[in-house]
Enzyme design. Structure first.
Site, PDB file in Angstrom:
ATOM      1  N   LEU B  90       0.818  -1.210   0.000  1.00  0.00           N
ATOM      2  CA  LEU B  90       0.000   0.000   0.000  1.00  0.00           C
ATOM      3  C   LEU B  90       0.849   1.256   0.000  1.00  0.00           C
ATOM      4  O   LEU B  90       0.559   2.216   0.698  1.00  0.00           O
ATOM      5  CB  LEU B  90      -0.953   0.031   1.208  1.00  0.00           C
ATOM      6  CG  LEU B  90      -2.095  -0.970   1.219  1.00  0.00           C
ATOM      7  CD1 LEU B  90      -2.929  -0.792   2.456  1.00  0.00           C
ATOM      8  CD2 LEU B  90      -2.959  -0.823  -0.013  1.00  0.00           C
ATOM      9  N   CYS B  91       1.954   1.219  -0.711  1.00  0.00           N
ATOM     10  CA  CYS B  91       2.761   2.436  -0.769  1.00  0.00           C
ATOM     11  C   CYS B  91       3.190   2.720  -2.205  1.00  0.00           C
ATOM     12  O   CYS B  91       4.325   3.058  -2.483  1.00  0.00           O
ATOM     13  CB  CYS B  91       3.953   2.369   0.177  1.00  0.00           C
ATOM     14  SG  CYS B  91       4.900   0.875   0.056  1.00  0.00           S
ATOM     15  N   GLY B  92       2.251   2.572  -3.113  1.00  0.00           N
ATOM     16  CA  GLY B  92       2.491   2.981  -4.488  1.00  0.00           C
ATOM     17  C   GLY B  92       3.630   2.221  -5.140  1.00  0.00           C
ATOM     18  O   GLY B  92       3.807   1.027  -4.929  1.00  0.00           O
TER      19      GLY B  92
END
Lengths: 85, 290
Positions: B90-92
Site C-alpha cells: 500500500l505504498c504505491g
C-alpha cells in the site's frame, strides 16, 4: 574561554554547548579537554562524561556506551552509541 | 444497464473502500511526521562520523596495513546487493522502483562478468527479486517483527554483513535504499557499503592529531560503526519513504474512489429517473386508453 562540546548518538544530537571543561572516559584513561586542546582522537570506554559548565561549578554527568571522542580546532565531539541521561 | 439495486451496491462498496484508504492516508501522514523527525535527528551523528572518518581515513588510505573493511579483499569479483525494501505494501510504486533499481544494478554487474548475490531487508522485495534471480538470494533479514526498526536492527544487519565479509562470502557490498526527498518523491539510491569507500574530502589541514590507542585501532572500531550508521540511515529513510509514498498513494486512491462514486451516483440517478418516466408513461397511456 569556552570549549564547544557536542554529544551525538545515532538517534539524535544530545548536547551542543559551550562549556568550560569536559572529562571523557577514554579507553586508556580519563582525559579532560579545555579550550585550545591539541587535536586528539580516542575511543571511549563505557562510563560517565563529566561536563564542567564553569570553572568551579559542579560537574554534570552523562553515562555513555561505546564510541569515540574527537578534539579538533572546532571543539570536542563525542560520538556515543548509547546515552543514558 | 445494471439494475438500480446493483448500482446501489457498487456505490456502497466503493464508499467503504474510500473510508479505508482515507484512514490509511491519515495514519501514514501522522507516521510520516514521526519518521521524518527521526531521520532528521539522526543526521548529525552520520555527518560527524563521516567527517571523523574522512580525516582518519585520509591518513591510513592507500597503506597496506589499512583494515580489511576499508582495503577490501583485493578482488571485486563477488558483489552483494543489500536491498532495503518495506515490509508492508500500500505504498504505491516505492517497492517496485527499488526492485527495478536493484535489478538494474545486478544486470550491469552481471554484464561486467561479476557474480551477484542479494541480501534482502524487508519483506516486499523477496518475491520480485526471487522471480528473476532465484538462486542468488544469500540472506533475508526480517524487520517486520518490530514496529519501527531502530539502531538495534541496523546493528544486527551490520554484524551479519561484516561476519559474511570476514568469512569471505563476498568482495563488495552495495546498499540499495530509498532516499526520502519529499512525500511525493523517493528515489532509489545505490551506495557502496563494503569496503568502506575512501572519503572524497581531502585530508584536513594537516594538523598533527594524536591517537589513542592508535590510528588503526580506532579505525578498526570505527569502520563497523560506520557501516552500522549507514544501515541505520537507510532504515530511517525507508521508514520515511514508506509513509510518504503510502500517504501519496492513498490520497490518489481516495480521490479516485470519490470520482467513481460521483459517476456511479449520476448513473444511478439517471436510471432511477428513466424508470420513473417509464412508469408515468405507462400510467398515462393506461388512463388514456379508458
Amino acid at each position: 574561554m569556552a570549549l564547544h562540546f557536542e554529544l551525538v548518538t545515532p538517534a539524535r544530537l544530545v548536547r551542543s554547548d559551550d562549556v568550560h571543561m569536559v572529562v571523557v572516559p577514554g579507553s586508556e584513561g580519563e582525559f579532560g579537554v579545555l579550550e585550545g586542546h591539541a587535536p586528539f582522537m580516542s575511543t571511549i570506554r563505557d562510563g560517565a562524561i563529566k561536563i564542567y559548565k564553569t570553572e568551579n561549578g559542579q560537574p554534570e554527568e552523562i553515562q555513555v556506551q561505546g564510541g569515540f571522542a574527537e578534539v579538533s580546532a572546532a571543539g570536542l565531539t563525542v560520538l556515543a552509541e548509547h546515552v543514558a541521561e | 444497464m445494471a439494475s438500480l439495486k446493483e448500482l446501489k451496491g457498487r456505490i456502497n462498496s466503493v464508499k467503504s473502500t474510500q473510508k479505508i484508504t482515507k484512514a490509511k492516508q491519515m495514519v501514514a501522514a501522522a507516521k510520516l511526521r514521526k519518521a521524518q523527525s527521526a531521520a532528521e535527528a539522526a543526521r548529525p551523528y552520520a555527518l560527524r562520523l563521516g567527517k571523523v572518518m574522512g580525516s582518519l581515513a585520509g591518513k591510513v588510505a592507500g597503506q597496506d596495513n589499512a583494515p580489511k573493511l576499508m582495503r577490501g579483499t583485493g578482488s571485486d569479483q563477488r558483489h552483494l546487493l543489500v536491498v532495503v525494501n518495506t515490509d508492508k505494501g500500500l505504498c504505491g510504486g516505492l517497492n517496485s522502483n527499488l526492485v527495478k533499481e536493484a535489478k538494474l544494478q545486478a544486470r550491469a554487474l552481471a554484464a561486467a562478468g561479476k557474480d551477484v548475490s542479494f541480501y534482502l531487508v524487508g519483506k516486499k522485495g523477496r518475491a520480485p527479486i526471487k522471480r528473476d534471480f532465484p538462486s542468488q538470494i544469500a540472506e533475508n533479514f526480517d524487520t517486520s517483527t518490530v514496529r519501527t526498526p531502530g539502531f538495534v536492527e541496523a546493528e544486527a544487519i551490520a554484524s551479519q554483513l561484516i561476519a559474511m565479509f570476514e568469512a569471505g562470502k563476498f568482495d563488495v557490498a552495495h546498499l540499495v535504499y530509498p532516499t526520502f526527498k519529499s512525500a511525493l518523491a523517493q528515489d532509489p539510491t545505490t551506495v557502496q557499503l563494503i569496503p568502506v569507500p575512501a572519503p572524497t574530502t581531502a585530508a584536513d589541514t594537516g594538523a598533527v592529531v594524536e591517537y589513542e590507542p592508535g590510528e588503526e585501532e580506532i579505525l578498526d572500531e570505527l569502520l563497523p560503526r560506520y557501516v552500522k550508521t549507514q544501515l541505520f540511515g537507510a532504515l530511517l529513510e525507508r521508514e520515511a519513504s514508506e509513509q510518504g509514498a503510502s500517504m501519496n498513494a492513498m490520497d490518489n486512491a481516495t480521490r479516485n474512489a470519490g470520482e467513481l462514486i460521483q459517476k456511479l451516483t449520476i448513473q444511478y440517478n439517471r436510471s432511477r429517473q428513466a424508470a420513473i418516466t417509464t412508469e408515468l408513461i405507462e400510467i398515462i397511456a393506461g388512463a388514456e386508453a379508458l
